[in-house]
Write a protein that holds these residues in place. Structure first.
Motif, PDB file in Angstrom:
ATOM      1  N   VAL A 161      42.728  37.332  45.179  1.00  0.00           N
ATOM      2  CA  VAL A 161      41.936  36.381  44.384  1.00  0.00           C
ATOM      3  C   VAL A 161      40.529  36.916  44.174  1.00  0.00           C
ATOM      4  O   VAL A 161      39.976  36.875  43.058  1.00  0.00           O
ATOM      5  CB  VAL A 161      41.906  35.002  45.074  1.00  0.00           C
ATOM      6  N   LYS A 162      39.916  37.440  45.242  1.00  0.00           N
ATOM      7  CA  LYS A 162      38.571  38.019  45.123  1.00  0.00           C
ATOM      8  C   LYS A 162      38.591  39.239  44.196  1.00  0.00           C
ATOM      9  O   LYS A 162      37.706  39.403  43.351  1.00  0.00           O
ATOM     10  CB  LYS A 162      38.052  38.414  46.504  1.00  0.00           C
ATOM     11  N   TYR A 163      39.604  40.068  44.380  1.00  0.00           N
ATOM     12  CA  TYR A 163      39.726  41.279  43.559  1.00  0.00           C
ATOM     13  C   TYR A 163      39.877  40.925  42.094  1.00  0.00           C
ATOM     14  O   TYR A 163      39.195  41.486  41.224  1.00  0.00           O
ATOM     15  CB  TYR A 163      40.929  42.080  44.052  1.00  0.00           C
ATOM     16  N   MET A 164      40.763  39.976  41.803  1.00  0.00           N
ATOM     17  CA  MET A 164      41.045  39.632  40.414  1.00  0.00           C
ATOM     18  C   MET A 164      39.856  38.929  39.771  1.00  0.00           C
ATOM     19  O   MET A 164      39.525  39.190  38.599  1.00  0.00           O
ATOM     20  CB  MET A 164      42.286  38.735  40.341  1.00  0.00           C
ATOM     21  N   ALA A 165      39.194  38.056  40.524  1.00  0.00           N
ATOM     22  CA  ALA A 165      38.058  37.320  39.965  1.00  0.00           C
ATOM     23  C   ALA A 165      36.958  38.281  39.513  1.00  0.00           C
ATOM     24  O   ALA A 165      36.415  38.167  38.404  1.00  0.00           O
ATOM     25  CB  ALA A 165      37.516  36.341  40.996  1.00  0.00           C
ATOM     26  N   MET A 166      36.630  39.245  40.366  1.00  0.00           N
ATOM     27  CA  MET A 166      35.565  40.180  40.020  1.00  0.00           C
ATOM     28  C   MET A 166      35.978  41.118  38.893  1.00  0.00           C
ATOM     29  O   MET A 166      35.158  41.480  38.039  1.00  0.00           O
ATOM     30  CB  MET A 166      35.154  40.983  41.255  1.00  0.00           C
ATOM     31  N   ASN A 167      37.233  41.516  38.859  1.00  0.00           N
ATOM     32  CA  ASN A 167      37.675  42.415  37.797  1.00  0.00           C
ATOM     33  C   ASN A 167      37.792  41.706  36.461  1.00  0.00           C
ATOM     34  O   ASN A 167      37.584  42.330  35.412  1.00  0.00           O
ATOM     35  CB  ASN A 167      38.999  43.072  38.186  1.00  0.00           C
ATOM     36  N   ILE A 168      38.139  40.416  36.470  1.00  0.00           N
ATOM     37  CA  ILE A 168      38.115  39.649  35.221  1.00  0.00           C
ATOM     38  C   ILE A 168      36.686  39.549  34.700  1.00  0.00           C
ATOM     39  O   ILE A 168      36.427  39.685  33.490  1.00  0.00           O
ATOM     40  CB  ILE A 168      38.726  38.248  35.435  1.00  0.00           C
ATOM     41  N   LEU A 169      35.742  39.325  35.611  1.00  0.00           N
ATOM     42  CA  LEU A 169      34.331  39.282  35.223  1.00  0.00           C
ATOM     43  C   LEU A 169      33.901  40.624  34.627  1.00  0.00           C
ATOM     44  O   LEU A 169      33.209  40.672  33.599  1.00  0.00           O
ATOM     45  CB  LEU A 169      33.467  38.934  36.429  1.00  0.00           C
ATOM     46  N   ALA A 170      34.322  41.713  35.270  1.00  0.00           N
ATOM     47  CA  ALA A 170      33.993  43.045  34.756  1.00  0.00           C
ATOM     48  C   ALA A 170      34.572  43.247  33.364  1.00  0.00           C
ATOM     49  O   ALA A 170      33.908  43.798  32.472  1.00  0.00           O
ATOM     50  CB  ALA A 170      34.518  44.120  35.709  1.00  0.00           C
ATOM     51  N   SER A 171      35.807  42.812  33.156  1.00  0.00           N
ATOM     52  CA  SER A 171      36.443  42.955  31.847  1.00  0.00           C
ATOM     53  C   SER A 171      35.722  42.144  30.779  1.00  0.00           C
ATOM     54  O   SER A 171      35.626  42.563  29.620  1.00  0.00           O
ATOM     55  CB  SER A 171      37.911  42.517  31.932  1.00  0.00           C
ATOM     56  N   MET A 172      35.200  40.972  31.160  1.00  0.00           N
ATOM     57  CA  MET A 172      34.452  40.159  30.200  1.00  0.00           C
ATOM     58  C   MET A 172      33.190  40.889  29.743  1.00  0.00           C
ATOM     59  O   MET A 172      32.877  40.924  28.548  1.00  0.00           O
ATOM     60  CB  MET A 172      34.089  38.811  30.827  1.00  0.00           C
ATOM     61  N   PHE A 173      32.462  41.476  30.680  1.00  0.00           N
ATOM     62  CA  PHE A 173      31.269  42.244  30.312  1.00  0.00           C
ATOM     63  C   PHE A 173      31.647  43.441  29.451  1.00  0.00           C
ATOM     64  O   PHE A 173      30.986  43.746  28.448  1.00  0.00           O
ATOM     65  CB  PHE A 173      30.534  42.705  31.576  1.00  0.00           C
ATOM     66  N   PHE A 174      32.712  44.138  29.831  1.00  0.00           N
ATOM     67  CA  PHE A 174      33.173  45.315  29.104  1.00  0.00           C
ATOM     68  C   PHE A 174      33.544  44.946  27.675  1.00  0.00           C
ATOM     69  O   PHE A 174      33.099  45.580  26.697  1.00  0.00           O
ATOM     70  CB  PHE A 174      34.351  45.922  29.858  1.00  0.00           C
ATOM     71  N   LEU A 175      34.351  43.895  27.514  1.00  0.00           N
ATOM     72  CA  LEU A 175      34.813  43.496  26.182  1.00  0.00           C
ATOM     73  C   LEU A 175      33.668  42.973  25.326  1.00  0.00           C
ATOM     74  O   LEU A 175      33.612  43.244  24.112  1.00  0.00           O
ATOM     75  CB  LEU A 175      35.907  42.439  26.317  1.00  0.00           C
ATOM     76  N   THR A 176      32.729  42.260  25.937  1.00  0.00           N
ATOM     77  CA  THR A 176      31.563  41.788  25.192  1.00  0.00           C
ATOM     78  C   THR A 176      30.746  42.964  24.676  1.00  0.00           C
ATOM     79  O   THR A 176      30.293  42.982  23.523  1.00  0.00           O
ATOM     80  CB  THR A 176      30.687  40.881  26.077  1.00  0.00           C
TER      81      THR A 176
END
Length: 503
Positions: A161-176
């Motif tokens: 859960v911790k891993y996925m939460a932070m990586n989803i956040l990273a993907s949001m910054f990347f895609l933005t």
């Protein structure tokens, strides 16, 4: 030069995964397919690496659409080297997985997902399109999340859960960042972006956009203050999975950061200062976090964070000598960190625990294996003339040339703490007398000879590669010199991709 075989490392992993899906319940067949596919992938990676060394940068335009309008794949010295290292690590982890994992976990689809993960890594290294880089990152995230939750234990799910939460956040910054970049340049081809970003008048917007990429890749690389998810999650999955994560996943973030900063957002003074501050704090927090850990895999997890700071510091200086140190350390770190988690898995199989307080006597019981592990540990610490020693010379040289004395001090602190915690681990796990026998888990002993051999073999393979990197440092320095030259002067990359369109 155009070469359609660039996609071979990706397709080998894809077809291996698909073939294993056809044998979902036949785990023995899956093991053979996995090891065989990994070996074929290694041979293909060697061929690609030698072609790049001989002929220079290779490109492939998908569906024969010319760049920048179509999707392009590029193999330069940097990406070809990382494809080769990933393939070597893939062979080792595949061998280790075939004997260390339970049949139940294999029935959950471990081997197909593992090869989808390696496919995503190879694709991320070879793509020349910024959006495709995002797509391959998502393949990596989805595959790694499945591998981390495989088995469904509470600790795994909590870490996932911790891993996925932070990586989803990273993907949001990347895609933005990608969206803004496309809006101001009208292209997604990285070589074309390198040219068109220079024409953008609003430099403030360009700087803000670069921050989105730095944050996104920083989260994936586990830099300060965004690193906490790594030591909270990497100790939970099986050792074969943790070896893939520890050796490769954070390094793809470092690769992406180097690629974007060398092609698109050439670092200015603010970016260099920001990255240098992040590097110093990453080294310090990772090193001091490792000091207080008594679990072997938690200790290794914090050392990953600490040594990521070494590489970020080299990127921050962004000189040729500093980038040589970063790339050399990246080569060393992929091999050593993958091996360290395999070693942790072997220790657990031999003793049934990774708590250093409950371990001991491994050198007495397994002297040859212990000596082999000692070489890997010496390489991790950076004892001359092993692989961890040489890149630090370049990093120190770059730090003193650029007057980054805080970074040089952080390097010294991180190196000495690494030495201390590894010496402490060696003393408690290998040298001290073993605890009372009733503290050990009898389920893990004794191991069958063939099983022990197949668990030791991948550790030996990676150990030999690490030893080669250290003892044959001149050849590695020549490779890193070529890579850093191409990173500092991106004209060769741009011309290889765009050809006459650069005029």
């Amino acid at each position: 030069m155009i070469d359609n075989h660039i996609l071979a490392p990706i397709f080998v992993q894809l077809f291996t995964a698909i073939a294993q899906l056809m044998f979902w319940r036949k785990t023995v067949t899956q093991r053979f397919l996995s090891v065989g596919g990994s070996i074929i992938g290694l041979l293909v990676a060697i061929r690609l690496f030698t072609r790049v060394q001989a002929d220079g940068i290779l490109t492939m335009n998908a569906a024969n659409w010319d760049a920048p309008f179509g999707i392009v794949f590029v193999a330069d010295a940097f990406s070809a080297t990382l494809v080769l290292l990933t393939s070597i690590a893939g062979v080792a982890v595949s061998l280790f997985s075939s004997v260390s994992l339970s049949r139940q976990r294999m029935l959950y689809g471990y081997f197909p997902i593992f090869h989808f993960l390696i496919m995503g890594l190879q694709g991320a290294f070879l793509t020349g399109d910024i959006f495709n880089l995002y797509v391959f990152f998502e393949v990596i995230i989805i595959s790694s999340f499945v591998l981390m939750t495989l088995g469904g234990r509470k600790a795994q799910l909590e870490g996932a859960v911790k891993y996925m939460a932070m990586n989803i956040l990273a993907s949001m910054f990347f895609l933005t960042g990608i969206g803004i970049l496309y809006g101001i340049t009208g292209t997604l081809n990285m070589a074309d972006l390198a040219l068109k970003i220079q024409l953008v008048q609003n430099k403030t917007l360009v700087g803000i956009t670069s921050c989105f990429f730095i944050i996104g890749f920083g989260i994936k690389s586990a830099v300060f203050p965004l690193y906490y998810w790594l030591p909270s999650s990497y100790h939970t999955p099986p050792s074969a999975v943790a070896a893939t994560f520890g050796g490769l996943l954070t390094k793809v973030g470092i690769y992406a950061l180097i690629r974007v900063l060398s092609l698109i957002f050439i670092p200015d003074d603010f970016t260099r200062t920001l990255l240098m501050g992040i590097a110093v704090m990453t080294i310090i927090t990772g090193a001091f976090g490792a000091l207080i850990k008594t679990n072997v895999r938690r200790l290794f997890s914090y050392l990953i964070v600490c040594h990521i700071g070494f590489m970020v510091g080299g990127i921050a200086m962004f000189t040729k000598i500093a980038l040589m140190g970063t790339v050399f350390y990246l080569i060393h770190d992929i091999m050593v960190k993958t091996n360290m988690f395999l070693i942790a898995g072997l220790i657990r199989q031999l003793r049934g625990t990774l708590d250093m307080g409950k371990l001991g006597g491994l050198y007495r019981d397994y002297p040859k294996i212990s000596l082999m592990i000692a070489i890997v540990l010496f390489s991790l610490v950076g004892i001359p003339p092993l692989s961890g020693f040489w890149p630090k010379i370049f990093l120190f040289q770059g730090a003193f040339e650029m007057h980054h004395y805080f970074f040089a001090a952080a390097l010294i602190i991180g190196s000495f703490i690494t030495l201390y915690v590894i010496a402490k681990m060696w003393s408690q796990v290998f040298w001290k007398n073993p605890p009372q026998e009733d503290l050990l888990d009898d389920r893990f002993a004794p191991m069958r000879p063939y099983r022990k051999l197949l668990m030791v073999l991948p550790i030996l393979i990676l150990g030999v590669v690490t030893l080669y990197v250290g003892l044959n440092a001149e050849a590695i320095i020549n490779i890193t010199d070529k890579i850093s030259s191409q990173l500092m002067d991106n004209s060769e990359y741009i011309e290889a991709v765009l050809g006459d369109k650069t005029n």
